[in-house]
Design a protein around this motif. Structure first.
Motif, short mmCIF file in Angstrom:
data_model
loop_
_atom_site.label_atom_id
_atom_site.label_comp_id
_atom_site.label_asym_id
_atom_site.label_seq_id
_atom_site.Cartn_x
_atom_site.Cartn_y
_atom_site.Cartn_z
N LEU A 1 38.94 32.21 22.51
CA LEU A 1 37.47 32.18 22.45
C LEU A 1 36.88 33.59 22.39
N GLY A 2 37.75 34.60 22.29
CA GLY A 2 37.28 35.97 22.16
C GLY A 2 37.15 36.73 23.47
N TYR A 3 37.55 36.13 24.59
CA TYR A 3 37.48 36.80 25.89
C TYR A 3 38.86 37.41 26.18
N ASP A 4 39.04 38.66 25.77
CA ASP A 4 40.34 39.31 25.82
C ASP A 4 40.58 40.16 27.06
N VAL A 5 39.55 40.38 27.87
CA VAL A 5 39.69 41.27 29.02
C VAL A 5 39.47 40.49 30.31
N CYS A 6 40.46 40.56 31.18
CA CYS A 6 40.35 40.01 32.54
C CYS A 6 40.55 41.17 33.49
N CYS A 7 39.66 41.33 34.42
CA CYS A 7 39.82 42.40 35.39
C CYS A 7 39.35 41.95 36.77
N TYR A 8 39.70 42.74 37.73
CA TYR A 8 39.30 42.50 39.12
C TYR A 8 38.54 43.73 39.58
N VAL A 9 37.42 43.49 40.23
CA VAL A 9 36.56 44.59 40.67
C VAL A 9 36.50 44.55 42.19
N GLY A 10 37.02 45.62 42.80
CA GLY A 10 36.88 45.79 44.24
C GLY A 10 35.51 46.40 44.50
N ILE A 11 34.73 45.75 45.34
CA ILE A 11 33.34 46.16 45.55
C ILE A 11 33.14 46.57 47.01
N TYR A 12 32.58 47.75 47.20
CA TYR A 12 32.21 48.23 48.52
C TYR A 12 30.73 47.91 48.72
N VAL A 13 30.43 47.07 49.71
CA VAL A 13 29.05 46.74 50.05
C VAL A 13 28.63 47.66 51.18
N ASP A 14 27.42 48.24 51.07
CA ASP A 14 27.00 49.28 52.01
C ASP A 14 26.85 48.83 53.46
N LYS A 15 26.38 47.60 53.68
CA LYS A 15 26.23 47.10 55.05
C LYS A 15 26.26 45.58 55.04
N THR A 16 26.60 45.01 56.16
CA THR A 16 26.74 43.56 56.29
C THR A 16 25.47 42.82 55.89
N SER A 17 24.33 43.38 56.20
CA SER A 17 23.07 42.70 55.88
C SER A 17 22.82 42.61 54.37
N SER A 18 23.58 43.33 53.57
CA SER A 18 23.41 43.31 52.11
C SER A 18 24.24 42.22 51.43
N PHE A 19 25.20 41.64 52.15
CA PHE A 19 26.14 40.70 51.53
C PHE A 19 25.44 39.57 50.79
N SER A 20 24.51 38.89 51.42
CA SER A 20 23.88 37.72 50.81
C SER A 20 23.18 38.10 49.50
N THR B 1 32.41 50.74 43.17
CA THR B 1 33.40 49.75 42.76
C THR B 1 34.66 50.43 42.26
N ASP B 2 35.76 49.71 42.31
CA ASP B 2 37.02 50.10 41.68
C ASP B 2 37.43 48.93 40.80
N THR B 3 37.86 49.22 39.57
CA THR B 3 38.19 48.16 38.63
C THR B 3 39.67 48.19 38.27
N PHE B 4 40.28 47.00 38.23
CA PHE B 4 41.68 46.85 37.90
C PHE B 4 41.78 45.90 36.72
N ILE B 5 42.27 46.38 35.59
CA ILE B 5 42.39 45.54 34.39
C ILE B 5 43.73 44.82 34.42
N SER B 6 43.69 43.52 34.21
CA SER B 6 44.90 42.71 34.15
C SER B 6 45.56 42.90 32.78
N LEU B 7 46.82 43.26 32.77
CA LEU B 7 47.55 43.42 31.52
C LEU B 7 48.13 42.11 31.03
N SER B 8 48.54 41.26 31.97
CA SER B 8 49.04 39.93 31.63
C SER B 8 49.02 39.07 32.88
N GLN B 9 49.24 37.76 32.70
CA GLN B 9 49.24 36.82 33.81
C GLN B 9 50.52 35.98 33.72
#
Length: 152
Positions: free
Chosen positions: A64-83, A136-144
């Motif tokens: 379907l043309g979606y060739d990139v799968c990645c995982y993004v590690g996200i640092y949230v600044d404080k607990t009150s920001s999560f929602s 954020t830190d991004t990790f690109i999946s090469l294969s599954q």
């Protein structure tokens, strides 16, 4: 969260559905040597208990043309920001999973997109502009090499 006791028939039904969720109830009944009505009752019970949350179609995303799968590690600044962060990330259609995790990151997101240029746009103009996201830190999946449901 409460554990639910399932008997051998329930587990057998789930095992069949894990392999192919489109298996007709009457076929499941034949395989389990019970009536179709029994399968209907068991399925309804497991749905009511929240064990079965629905069915999904599995797409071949590269076709379907979606060739990139990645995982993004996200640092949230404080607990009150999560929602607010979760709400904003849920508006980004390319974010297909979101996990609250332990370890170095606050949140881990799975992102599916068409190209590296799309990924760059998503990160720079959508994800990293959300108030409460520190970085954020991004990790690109090469294969599954493994893609499966849990086996019961």
């Amino acid at each position: 969260m409460q554990n639910v006791n399932l008997d051998e028939l329930d587990l057998q039904i789930l095992d069949i559905l894990i392999k192919d969720c489109r298996t007709p109830y009457l076929e499941i009944a034949r395989m389990c040597h019970v009536s179709g009505g029994t399968i209907h009752v068991r399925m309804k019970k497991m749905e009511d208990l929240g064990i079965i949350k629905g069915t999904r179609i599995l797409l071949n995303l590269p076709k379907l043309g979606y060739d990139v799968c990645c995982y993004v590690g996200i640092y949230v600044d404080k607990t009150s920001s999560f929602s607010a962060v979760f709400d904003e990330l849920s508006k980004i259609k390319e974010v297909v999973e979101l996990h609250l995790i332990t370890g170095n990151y606050s949140v881990f997101a799975k992102v599916i997109c068409k190209s590296i240029a799309d990924l760059q746009d998503i990160l720079m103009n959508k994800v990293n502009t959300i108030a409460g996201i520190e970085r954020t830190d991004t990790f690109i999946s090469l294969s599954q090499p493994i893609d499966r449901n849990i086996q019961l």
